[in-house]
Design a protein around this motif. Structure first.
Motif, PDB file in Angstrom:
ATOM      1  N   UNK A  18       0.820  -1.209   0.000  1.00 39.22           N
ATOM      2  CA  UNK A  18       0.000   0.000   0.000  1.00 39.22           C
ATOM      3  C   UNK A  18       0.856   1.262   0.000  1.00 39.22           C
ATOM      4  N   UNK A  19       2.100   1.137   0.425  1.00 41.33           N
ATOM      5  CA  UNK A  19       3.005   2.298   0.420  1.00 41.33           C
ATOM      6  C   UNK A  19       3.911   2.331  -0.815  1.00 41.33           C
ATOM      7  N   UNK A  20       3.699   1.368  -1.739  1.00 42.60           N
ATOM      8  CA  UNK A  20       4.433   1.381  -3.000  1.00 42.60           C
ATOM      9  C   UNK A  20       5.714   0.563  -3.026  1.00 42.60           C
ATOM     10  N   UNK A  21       6.003  -0.165  -1.945  1.00 45.63           N
ATOM     11  CA  UNK A  21       7.206  -1.015  -1.902  1.00 45.63           C
ATOM     12  C   UNK A  21       6.957  -2.301  -2.698  1.00 45.63           C
ATOM     13  N   UNK A  22       7.954  -2.730  -3.469  1.00 43.36           N
ATOM     14  CA  UNK A  22       7.828  -3.923  -4.310  1.00 43.36           C
ATOM     15  C   UNK A  22       7.764  -5.203  -3.467  1.00 43.36           C
ATOM     16  N   UNK A  99      -1.898  -5.263  -0.608  1.00 42.87           N
ATOM     17  CA  UNK A  99      -1.214  -4.589  -1.710  1.00 42.87           C
ATOM     18  C   UNK A  99      -1.925  -3.273  -2.001  1.00 42.87           C
ATOM     19  N   UNK A 100      -1.358  -2.513  -2.935  1.00 43.42           N
ATOM     20  CA  UNK A 100      -2.062  -1.330  -3.392  1.00 43.42           C
ATOM     21  C   UNK A 100      -3.306  -1.765  -4.155  1.00 43.42           C
ATOM     22  N   UNK A 101      -4.276  -0.882  -4.244  1.00 44.28           N
ATOM     23  CA  UNK A 101      -5.510  -1.194  -4.971  1.00 44.28           C
ATOM     24  C   UNK A 101      -5.191  -1.541  -6.418  1.00 44.28           C
ATOM     25  N   UNK A 102      -5.976  -2.458  -6.967  1.00 47.60           N
ATOM     26  CA  UNK A 102      -5.752  -2.878  -8.348  1.00 47.60           C
ATOM     27  C   UNK A 102      -7.066  -3.308  -8.968  1.00 47.60           C
ATOM     28  N   UNK A 103      -7.009  -3.582 -10.254  1.00 46.16           N
ATOM     29  CA  UNK A 103      -8.150  -4.168 -10.947  1.00 46.16           C
ATOM     30  C   UNK A 103      -7.881  -5.655 -11.134  1.00 46.16           C
ATOM     31  N   UNK A 104      -8.959  -6.434 -11.169  1.00 44.06           N
ATOM     32  CA  UNK A 104      -8.816  -7.884 -11.324  1.00 44.06           C
ATOM     33  C   UNK A 104      -9.402  -8.397 -12.639  1.00 44.06           C
TER      34      UNK A 104
END
Length: 165
Positions: A18-22, A99-104
């Protein structure tokens, strides 16, 4: 450049916190991974507690749970990444990785969902029907089972136990 979906291995994929870390999925070699598309305002959100129970019970034996927040279903994840993570911790006690928000679904679907849907078809073909669709990946990085949104986390426990033994 090769599309990530056409790569042969789950371990070639990655996500971001959520903070952008891989998050490199190669770090999960030898572990069982449970991937779930989540939403804090979904009627199925009480499943966060069941997922957290599985996480606490099996994390030391090799279970990794990754929650992928998604706002594609009736706008049920309207929160920012930071706020969504906070809501999950405060309201549901979540400590497993989000994780960060995403589309599925669709062209912009996260590569892991393109990969998983290609490997494990569901009731609507490859399309994900709703929030809290669950995918189990074995210790060799092979997707082995897909579960419907209404399947409770406790109903996945026997498979997780078998894979971890």
């Amino acid at each position: 450049m090769m599309d990530k979906v056409t790569k042969a291995s789950f371990y070639d994929l990655e996500a971001k916190t959520t903070s952008g870390k891989k998050i490199a999925f190669s770090d999960f070699r030898g572990q069982v991974v449970l991937i779930v598309n989540t939403a804090t305002r979904c009627g199925l959100a009480p499943q966060f507690e069941g997922l957290e129970e599985l996480h606490l019970k099996y994390k030391d034996r090799g279970l990794v749970i990754l929650g992928f927040p998604c706002d594609q279903f009736a706008g049920q994840e309207p929160e920012s990444n930071e706020r969504m993570e906070e809501v999950c911790k405060i309201n549901h006690g979540v400590t497993f990785q989000l994780t960060e928000k995403c589309e599925v679904n669709g062209e912009a679907a996260h590569p892991v969902f393109k990969f998983l849907k290609k490997k494990l078809k569901g009731f609507l073909g490859s399309r994900i029907k709703w929030n809290f669709t669950k995918f189990v990946i074995d210790q060799n990085g092979e997707p082995c089972k897909r579960f419907a949104p209404v399947t409770k986390p406790k109903d996945i426990e026997k498979l997780i136990q078998r894979l971890l033994s």
